[in-house]
Design a protein around this motif. Structure first.
Motif, PDB file in Angstrom:
ATOM      1  N   MET A   1     126.665  -6.187  -6.418  1.00 18.55           N
ATOM      2  CA  MET A   1     127.780  -7.068  -5.990  1.00 18.55           C
ATOM      3  C   MET A   1     129.036  -6.234  -5.737  1.00 18.55           C
ATOM      4  O   MET A   1     129.431  -5.436  -6.585  1.00 18.55           O
ATOM      5  N   LYS A   2     129.598  -6.450  -4.564  1.00 24.93           N
ATOM      6  CA  LYS A   2     130.794  -5.675  -4.205  1.00 24.93           C
ATOM      7  C   LYS A   2     132.043  -6.553  -4.298  1.00 24.93           C
ATOM      8  O   LYS A   2     131.961  -7.781  -4.195  1.00 24.93           O
ATOM      9  N   LYS A   3     133.201  -5.887  -4.438  1.00 24.90           N
ATOM     10  CA  LYS A   3     134.482  -6.589  -4.406  1.00 24.90           C
ATOM     11  C   LYS A   3     135.035  -6.372  -2.991  1.00 24.90           C
ATOM     12  O   LYS A   3     135.411  -5.245  -2.650  1.00 24.90           O
ATOM     13  N   ILE A   4     135.023  -7.438  -2.197  1.00 20.36           N
ATOM     14  CA  ILE A   4     135.316  -7.285  -0.760  1.00 20.36           C
ATOM     15  C   ILE A   4     136.611  -7.995  -0.381  1.00 20.36           C
ATOM     16  O   ILE A   4     136.815  -9.165  -0.743  1.00 20.36           O
ATOM     17  N   LEU A   5     137.463  -7.295   0.349  1.00 27.99           N
ATOM     18  CA  LEU A   5     138.634  -7.952   0.954  1.00 27.99           C
ATOM     19  C   LEU A   5     138.292  -8.240   2.418  1.00 27.99           C
ATOM     20  O   LEU A   5     137.975  -7.323   3.176  1.00 27.99           O
ATOM     21  N   LEU A   6     138.292  -9.518   2.772  1.00 28.45           N
ATOM     22  CA  LEU A   6     137.944  -9.947   4.135  1.00 28.45           C
ATOM     23  C   LEU A   6     139.185 -10.541   4.789  1.00 28.45           C
ATOM     24  O   LEU A   6     139.766 -11.498   4.275  1.00 28.45           O
ATOM     25  N   THR A   7     139.578 -10.003   5.953  1.00 29.87           N
ATOM     26  CA  THR A   7     140.765 -10.520   6.657  1.00 29.87           C
ATOM     27  C   THR A   7     140.335 -11.524   7.743  1.00 29.87           C
ATOM     28  O   THR A   7     139.156 -11.591   8.104  1.00 29.87           O
ATOM     29  N   GLY A   8     141.320 -12.265   8.244  1.00 28.70           N
ATOM     30  CA  GLY A   8     141.088 -13.088   9.447  1.00 28.70           C
ATOM     31  C   GLY A   8     140.018 -14.151   9.290  1.00 28.70           C
ATOM     32  O   GLY A   8     139.210 -14.360  10.202  1.00 28.70           O
ATOM     33  N   VAL A   9     140.018 -14.864   8.158  1.00 25.64           N
ATOM     34  CA  VAL A   9     138.922 -15.818   7.914  1.00 25.64           C
ATOM     35  C   VAL A   9     139.009 -17.064   8.789  1.00 25.64           C
ATOM     36  O   VAL A   9     138.059 -17.843   8.833  1.00 25.64           O
ATOM     37  N   ALA A 197     123.394  -4.286   2.982  1.00 24.69           N
ATOM     38  CA  ALA A 197     122.254  -4.025   2.089  1.00 24.69           C
ATOM     39  C   ALA A 197     121.759  -2.578   2.189  1.00 24.69           C
ATOM     40  O   ALA A 197     121.126  -2.086   1.264  1.00 24.69           O
ATOM     41  N   VAL A 198     122.067  -1.906   3.290  1.00 21.24           N
ATOM     42  CA  VAL A 198     121.496  -0.557   3.477  1.00 21.24           C
ATOM     43  C   VAL A 198     122.536   0.565   3.615  1.00 21.24           C
ATOM     44  O   VAL A 198     122.220   1.740   3.416  1.00 21.24           O
ATOM     45  N   TRP A 199     123.763   0.206   3.960  1.00 24.85           N
ATOM     46  CA  TRP A 199     124.795   1.240   4.185  1.00 24.85           C
ATOM     47  C   TRP A 199     125.166   1.906   2.864  1.00 24.85           C
ATOM     48  O   TRP A 199     125.443   1.211   1.876  1.00 24.85           O
ATOM     49  N   GLN A 200     125.175   3.232   2.864  1.00 17.71           N
ATOM     50  CA  GLN A 200     125.630   3.980   1.689  1.00 17.71           C
ATOM     51  C   GLN A 200     126.901   4.715   2.092  1.00 17.71           C
ATOM     52  O   GLN A 200     126.830   5.821   2.666  1.00 17.71           O
ATOM     53  N   LYS A 276     120.225   0.846  15.327  1.00 20.51           N
ATOM     54  CA  LYS A 276     118.819   0.648  14.971  1.00 20.51           C
ATOM     55  C   LYS A 276     118.270   1.902  14.283  1.00 20.51           C
ATOM     56  O   LYS A 276     117.609   1.816  13.242  1.00 20.51           O
ATOM     57  N   GLN A 277     118.576   3.066  14.869  1.00 24.45           N
ATOM     58  CA  GLN A 277     118.017   4.315  14.324  1.00 24.45           C
ATOM     59  C   GLN A 277     118.604   4.651  12.955  1.00 24.45           C
ATOM     60  O   GLN A 277     117.901   5.120  12.068  1.00 24.45           O
ATOM     61  N   THR A 278     119.891   4.385  12.776  1.00 21.02           N
ATOM     62  CA  THR A 278     120.540   4.772  11.512  1.00 21.02           C
ATOM     63  C   THR A 278     120.237   3.778  10.401  1.00 21.02           C
ATOM     64  O   THR A 278     119.974   4.167   9.265  1.00 21.02           O
ATOM     65  N   PHE A 279     120.309   2.487  10.710  1.00 23.49           N
ATOM     66  CA  PHE A 279     120.232   1.472   9.651  1.00 23.49           C
ATOM     67  C   PHE A 279     119.033   0.527   9.790  1.00 23.49           C
ATOM     68  O   PHE A 279     118.861  -0.369   8.976  1.00 23.49           O
ATOM     69  N   ASN A 280     118.269   0.678  10.862  1.00 24.48           N
ATOM     70  CA  ASN A 280     117.195  -0.273  11.171  1.00 24.48           C
ATOM     71  C   ASN A 280     117.733  -1.707  11.267  1.00 24.48           C
ATOM     72  O   ASN A 280     117.107  -2.662  10.800  1.00 24.48           O
ATOM     73  N   VAL A 281     118.909  -1.843  11.846  1.00 24.62           N
ATOM     74  CA  VAL A 281     119.526  -3.156  12.051  1.00 24.62           C
ATOM     75  C   VAL A 281     119.668  -3.376  13.545  1.00 24.62           C
ATOM     76  O   VAL A 281     120.021  -2.448  14.275  1.00 24.62           O
ATOM     77  N   SER A 282     119.351  -4.611  13.991  1.00 24.13           N
ATOM     78  CA  SER A 282     119.598  -4.928  15.406  1.00 24.13           C
ATOM     79  C   SER A 282     119.968  -6.404  15.532  1.00 24.13           C
ATOM     80  O   SER A 282     119.569  -7.226  14.701  1.00 24.13           O
ATOM     81  N   LEU A 283     120.722  -6.703  16.554  1.00 26.60           N
ATOM     82  CA  LEU A 283     121.119  -8.090  16.814  1.00 26.60           C
ATOM     83  C   LEU A 283     120.135  -8.668  17.832  1.00 26.60           C
ATOM     84  O   LEU A 283     119.585  -7.930  18.647  1.00 26.60           O
ATOM     85  N   PRO A 284     119.877  -9.998  17.797  1.00 26.46           N
ATOM     86  CA  PRO A 284     118.921 -10.578  18.746  1.00 26.46           C
ATOM     87  C   PRO A 284     119.426 -10.547  20.188  1.00 26.46           C
ATOM     88  O   PRO A 284     120.587 -10.230  20.449  1.00 26.46           O
ATOM     89  N   ASN A 285     118.544 -10.899  21.090  1.00 30.72           N
ATOM     90  CA  ASN A 285     118.898 -11.026  22.496  1.00 30.72           C
ATOM     91  C   ASN A 285     120.016 -12.062  22.673  1.00 30.72           C
ATOM     92  O   ASN A 285     120.078 -13.025  21.919  1.00 30.72           O
ATOM     93  N   TRP A 286     120.864 -11.893  23.689  1.00 30.41           N
ATOM     94  CA  TRP A 286     122.008 -12.802  23.835  1.00 30.41           C
ATOM     95  C   TRP A 286     121.562 -14.240  24.078  1.00 30.41           C
ATOM     96  O   TRP A 286     122.233 -15.188  23.620  1.00 30.41           O
TER      97      TRP A 286
END
Ligand SMILES: NC(=O)c1ccc[n+]([C@@H]2O[C@H](COP(=O)([O-])OP(=O)(O)OC[C@H]3O[C@@H](n4cnc5c(N)ncnc54)[C@H](OP(=O)(O)O)[C@@H]3O)[C@@H](O)[C@H]2O)c1
Length: 298
Positions: A1-9, A197-200, A276-286
């Motif tokens: 669990m991280k302590k996150i500051l989120l702007t512009g909600v 979940a994967v970024w270090q 995709k190569q760094t994190f194995n993350v991708s967004l779906p087709n538009w």
């Protein structure tokens, strides 16, 4: 669990992210709670809350208005991120900053890679690039996520405008010679969750710029036709009225036919391979992103 500051909600991406971050301790702030034009307020709040991670989707996003308000655009898009980064560095925290396809001039025929030269044509694009550079100069662990053509179920955006215009008018005229990827705020928020979940952050080779858009490409005209088609498809299923303007009555016009104060790139399609190569993350087709958003509209 991280302590996150989120702007512009109250923005599109901030709102979508806030809904998904519940497993973390989140300080979710709107403009009243943190005005990014107030440097001292940013420093005070960062020192009081001591977050591990800052996610900063708040921005000056009025692309045309920025041409006549450059100082304010730079204050929010470049100086505020710099101060967030400086304070984050003192806390050994990390930062996620959203940037834009408008850092490119659009002259490339193929999709843009992160290694391609930047050359923003507008004040907005220049101010966002200045934000990127300020964060890099501070040197803390960061992700700069360049996204494009953001829309969603929440907030003011192109999709909402097209639905409104197509329900009021018999015909529309939409620019057909600017190409990019419409990207839903919901897809962005989903992909940020996967990243978290994967970024270090302490792995220096993960810090940097990533293209972060829905896949595929279209023009504003193509996007408008897809919006009207999908709206009408759902209207048939729900036994509701169709839009007044049909796809056949959406005329394809050129950028020259629709002059705006800010110059926009003709092609700002971003290749997401590095993500995709760094994190194995991708967004779906538009198109998939659009279907999801349309199904969630009231
Ligand atoms: N929208 C796009 O097409 C697009 C394209 C490429 C990249 N991006 C980038 O993606 C990120 C998210 O964009 P978005 O579409 O979610 O933006 P958005 O819907 O326009 O939301 C921006 C948010 O920033 C807030 N904000 C503006 N000035 C502020 C200030 N002085 N202090 C605190 N908050 C302030 C606004 O607050 P209020 O609600 O009070 O006005 C709003 O909630 C931004 O970094 C943007 O540059 C957007």
């Amino acid at each position: 669990m991280k302590k996150i500051l989120l702007t512009g909600v109250n923005g599109q991406v901030g709102y979508a992210l806030q809904k998904k971050l519940s497993q973390h301790q989140v300080f979710a702030l709107n403009r009243e709670q943190l005005d990014l034009s107030d440097k001292d307020a940013i420093r005070r709040l960062m020192q009081a809350l001591k977050p591990d991670l800052i996610i900063n989707p708040a921005a000056y996003t009025a692309v045309d208005k920025a041409e006549s308000e450059p100082e304010l655009a730079y204050t929010i898009n470049a100086i505020a991120p710099q101060i967030l980064a400086e304070e984050a560095a003192k806390l050994n925290a990390a930062l996620i900053y959203f940037s834009t396809d408008y850092v490119y001039d659009g002259s490339k025929i193929a999709d843009y890679l992160e290694t391609d030269a930047v050359n923003p044509l507008s004040v907005y694009g220049k101010s966002k690039l200045a934000g990127e550079e300020a964060i890099r100069a501070v040197g803390l662990p960061h992700l700069i996520l360049r996204t494009s053509w953001v829309y969603g179920a929440y907030g003011k955006n192109f999709l909402k405008t097209i639905i409104r215009l197509a329900s009021e008018r018999d015909s529309l005229r939409i620019v057909a010679d600017q190409f990019g990827a419409p990207t839903s705020a919901e897809s962005i928020a989903d992909a940020v969750m996967e990243l978290l979940a994967v970024w270090q952050p302490q792995q220096a080779n993960q810090t940097g710029v990533y293209h972060f858009t829905n896949q595929g490409k279209t023009s504003w005209h193509g996007f408008s036709c897809a919006i009207v088609n999908e709206y009408n498809r759902l209207a048939v299923i729900k036994n509701e009225d169709l839009l007044k303007a049909s796809v056949e009555n959406i005329a394809a016009i050129t950028t020259a036919d629709y002059p705006t104060p800010a110059v926009r790139p003709a092609n700002s399609t971003l290749n997401n391979r590095k993500l995709k190569q760094t994190f194995n993350v991708s967004l779906p087709n538009w198109e998939q992103g659009l279907q999801q958003v349309m199904q969630s509209l009231d």
